[in-house]
Write a protein that holds these residues in place. Sequence first.
Motif, short mmCIF file in Angstrom:
data_model
loop_
_atom_site.label_atom_id
_atom_site.label_comp_id
_atom_site.label_asym_id
_atom_site.label_seq_id
_atom_site.Cartn_x
_atom_site.Cartn_y
_atom_site.Cartn_z
N SER A 54 0.86 -1.18 0.00
CA SER A 54 0.00 0.00 0.00
C SER A 54 0.90 1.23 0.00
CB SER A 54 -0.90 0.01 1.24
OG SER A 54 -0.12 0.28 2.40
N TYR A 55 0.28 2.41 -0.12
CA TYR A 55 1.09 3.63 -0.14
C TYR A 55 1.82 3.84 1.19
CZ TYR A 55 -2.24 6.42 2.64
OH TYR A 55 -3.02 6.92 3.65
N MET A 56 1.32 3.25 2.29
CA MET A 56 1.99 3.37 3.57
C MET A 56 3.33 2.62 3.58
SD MET A 56 0.27 5.31 5.64
CE MET A 56 0.85 4.88 7.28
N GLU A 57 3.50 1.71 2.62
CA GLU A 57 4.74 0.94 2.51
C GLU A 57 5.52 1.32 1.27
OE1 GLU A 57 3.16 -3.32 4.15
OE2 GLU A 57 2.12 -2.46 2.41
N MET A 58 5.31 2.55 0.81
CA MET A 58 5.87 2.99 -0.46
C MET A 58 7.40 2.92 -0.49
SD MET A 58 4.84 6.35 -2.64
CE MET A 58 4.80 7.38 -1.18
N ASP A 59 8.06 3.35 0.58
CA ASP A 59 9.52 3.33 0.60
C ASP A 59 10.07 1.93 0.43
OD1 ASP A 59 9.93 6.08 0.89
OD2 ASP A 59 9.64 5.99 3.04
N ILE A 60 9.39 0.95 1.05
CA ILE A 60 9.85 -0.43 0.94
C ILE A 60 9.60 -0.97 -0.46
CG2 ILE A 60 9.73 -2.74 1.94
CD1 ILE A 60 10.74 -0.46 3.79
N ALA A 61 8.46 -0.61 -1.04
CA ALA A 61 8.17 -1.02 -2.41
C ALA A 61 9.22 -0.47 -3.37
CB ALA A 61 6.77 -0.54 -2.81
N VAL A 62 9.57 0.80 -3.18
CA VAL A 62 10.58 1.43 -4.04
C VAL A 62 11.92 0.73 -3.88
CG1 VAL A 62 11.93 3.54 -4.38
CG2 VAL A 62 9.46 3.68 -4.14
N LYS A 63 12.24 0.37 -2.63
CA LYS A 63 13.49 -0.35 -2.39
C LYS A 63 13.53 -1.65 -3.18
CE LYS A 63 15.78 -3.64 0.23
NZ LYS A 63 15.53 -5.08 0.38
N ASN A 64 12.41 -2.34 -3.26
CA ASN A 64 12.36 -3.61 -3.98
C ASN A 64 12.23 -3.45 -5.49
OD1 ASN A 64 12.41 -5.90 -1.95
ND2 ASN A 64 10.87 -4.57 -1.04
N LEU A 65 11.85 -2.26 -5.93
CA LEU A 65 11.87 -1.98 -7.36
C LEU A 65 13.30 -1.81 -7.86
CD1 LEU A 65 8.88 0.52 -7.64
CD2 LEU A 65 8.99 -1.75 -8.66
N ARG A 66 14.19 -1.38 -6.97
CA ARG A 66 15.59 -1.22 -7.31
C ARG A 66 16.34 -2.52 -7.06
NH1 ARG A 66 15.62 3.74 -3.57
NH2 ARG A 66 14.22 5.14 -4.68
N GLY A 67 17.56 -2.58 -7.53
CA GLY A 67 18.37 -3.77 -7.34
C GLY A 67 19.58 -3.72 -8.25
N PRO A 68 20.36 -4.79 -8.31
CA PRO A 68 21.55 -4.81 -9.15
C PRO A 68 21.22 -4.61 -10.63
CG PRO A 68 21.59 -6.62 -7.57
CD PRO A 68 20.21 -6.01 -7.50
N GLU A 69 22.13 -3.97 -11.33
CA GLU A 69 21.93 -3.72 -12.76
C GLU A 69 21.81 -5.04 -13.52
OE1 GLU A 69 23.61 -0.59 -16.09
OE2 GLU A 69 24.89 -1.15 -14.40
N ASN A 70 20.93 -5.06 -14.52
CA ASN A 70 20.67 -6.20 -15.41
C ASN A 70 19.90 -7.33 -14.74
OD1 ASN A 70 21.99 -4.97 -17.63
ND2 ASN A 70 23.97 -5.63 -16.83
N THR A 71 19.39 -7.11 -13.53
CA THR A 71 18.46 -8.06 -12.92
C THR A 71 17.03 -7.62 -13.24
OG1 THR A 71 18.42 -6.86 -10.82
CG2 THR A 71 20.06 -8.62 -11.07
N SER A 72 16.08 -8.51 -13.04
CA SER A 72 14.69 -8.21 -13.40
C SER A 72 13.79 -8.14 -12.17
CB SER A 72 14.15 -9.28 -14.36
OG SER A 72 14.86 -9.27 -15.58
N VAL A 73 12.71 -7.39 -12.31
CA VAL A 73 11.72 -7.29 -11.27
C VAL A 73 10.33 -7.45 -11.90
CG1 VAL A 73 11.68 -4.76 -11.46
CG2 VAL A 73 10.80 -5.85 -9.39
N LYS A 74 9.47 -8.23 -11.24
CA LYS A 74 8.12 -8.45 -11.73
C LYS A 74 7.16 -7.53 -10.98
CE LYS A 74 4.63 -12.03 -12.53
NZ LYS A 74 4.29 -13.47 -12.36
N ILE A 75 6.41 -6.72 -11.73
CA ILE A 75 5.51 -5.73 -11.12
C ILE A 75 4.08 -5.96 -11.60
CG2 ILE A 75 5.14 -3.27 -10.70
CD1 ILE A 75 7.99 -2.82 -11.82
#
Length: 383
Positions: A150-171
Motif C-alpha cells: 500500500s502507499y503506507m509501505e511505499m519506501d519499501i516497495a521502491v526499495k524492492n523496485l531497485r536492485g543490481p543492474e541487469n536483474t529483473s523485477v516483476k511488477i
Amino acid sequence: MKDSLEKRVIKTVAIVLVTAIVTGFALVKIGFLGFVPPAEYKKYAKYKALEASIKKEFYKKPDEKKLEDATYKGLFSGLDDVYSAYYTADEMKQLLEVSTGKYVGIGFVVGADKGTGAIKVESVMDNSPAKASGVKKGDLVIAVNGKKYSYMEMDIAVKNLRGPENTSVKISFLRDGQKLEKTITRKEIKIVSIESKMLENKIGYINIKGFEEDTSKDFRKALDKLEAQGMKALIIDVRDDGGGLLTVVEDICDRILGKAVIVYTQDRQGHKEYMKSSDKEKIDKPIVVLTNGNSASASEILTGAILDNKAGISIGETTYGKGLVQGMLKLRDGSGYKITTAQYFTPNGSYIDKKGIKPTIEIKDKNQQLSKAVEYLNGKIEK
C-alpha cells in the motif's frame, strides 16, 4: 536552520536509544544505572514476552534480524505519518542514492494515491526501462515480485523496485481496472533534473524535474545561458515535480529572488526558523511558475516563495499540499530513519498541508498551461 534541525534529530535518536536499552527493571544510560518506572517496564515486559512466545512457538525458527527491524519499523508506523519511517542499512543506502541523481532501477516516480490506498506512478522517465515496457503515468503499483504494497509501505516497495543492474523485477499494475503484469530489467538511471530552452519573444523556459544534488548547479547554468541569449522573461515548470532537497530550493532562490524569506518552519514547541535568500543575485524579469497536482514539497516551497515575494505568478492547477518537514539521520550501523519534525509555512504564513497552493491563473488543461504562460509574459514584456 539545517544545523538546529540536525540537533533536534540527534536529540530524538538519543531518546530512542536510551529507552531501548532495557535489562529487567534497570536502564543503563551513559555510565549510570537508573530504574524504569513501572508503566514503562510493563511496556517492555510485554514486548519481551511476545518475542519469547514467537521464538518458542512459531513453527519454524524466525529470522531475529527481521524481527528486530520490524520492531523499529513498527515504532514509526505508530505515528500514522506516511513521511516518517525506519530504514535498514540496505534501504538507507538506496534512499540516499536517489538524492545524488543516479541509481539503479527501472525509471518511474511514484506517489501516494490515498483514494485507493495504492502506490501510483506519477511520471515515467524518458529512455528508461519502464518507458520501454509501456508503463504509464497513473498506473497503480499493487505488487512487486508477488508481494502486495500500500502507499503506507511505499519506501519499501521502491526499495524492492531497485536492485543490481541487469536483474529483473516483476511488477503487478492496475490500469483502468485491468491488472497488468510486467517483468522489467533494471539499469542505471541518470536523473536529468533540468531541461531548458528559449521560447518565442525571448521567453526562457526551465523545467525542474526534481530537486537533486546537482539541480541548483544545472539551474544556474541553464539560467546563465538563457540570460546570455537576451532572456526577457522566465517560465519555471515544476509540474509533476515531487520535490527533493531543501538546500537546492535555497540556492535557486538565491539566484532569482534577491534578499527574501523563502519559507519558515514551526515545530511542536512553536519554535520558528526562517530560511532566507541572499541579496547577491536577482532576476529583475517577469516570472511564471507552472504547477499541477503533482507539484509537491520543494516545488511548493519554491512556488510559495516566488508568489509571496511578488516575484511572479503561477499558472496551472493547485499543488499537491505537503507542508511538513522531515529530518533524516543515518545511524552508526548504516540504518537510519526519516521523521517529520515540523510544519512549514510560505513567507506570508500560509499553511498548505493537504490544501496546496492555488494558482494565480487556473488552467486545468495541461496542453494549454504553457501557452497561457507565454501569452501572459508577452503582455508583460510589451508593457
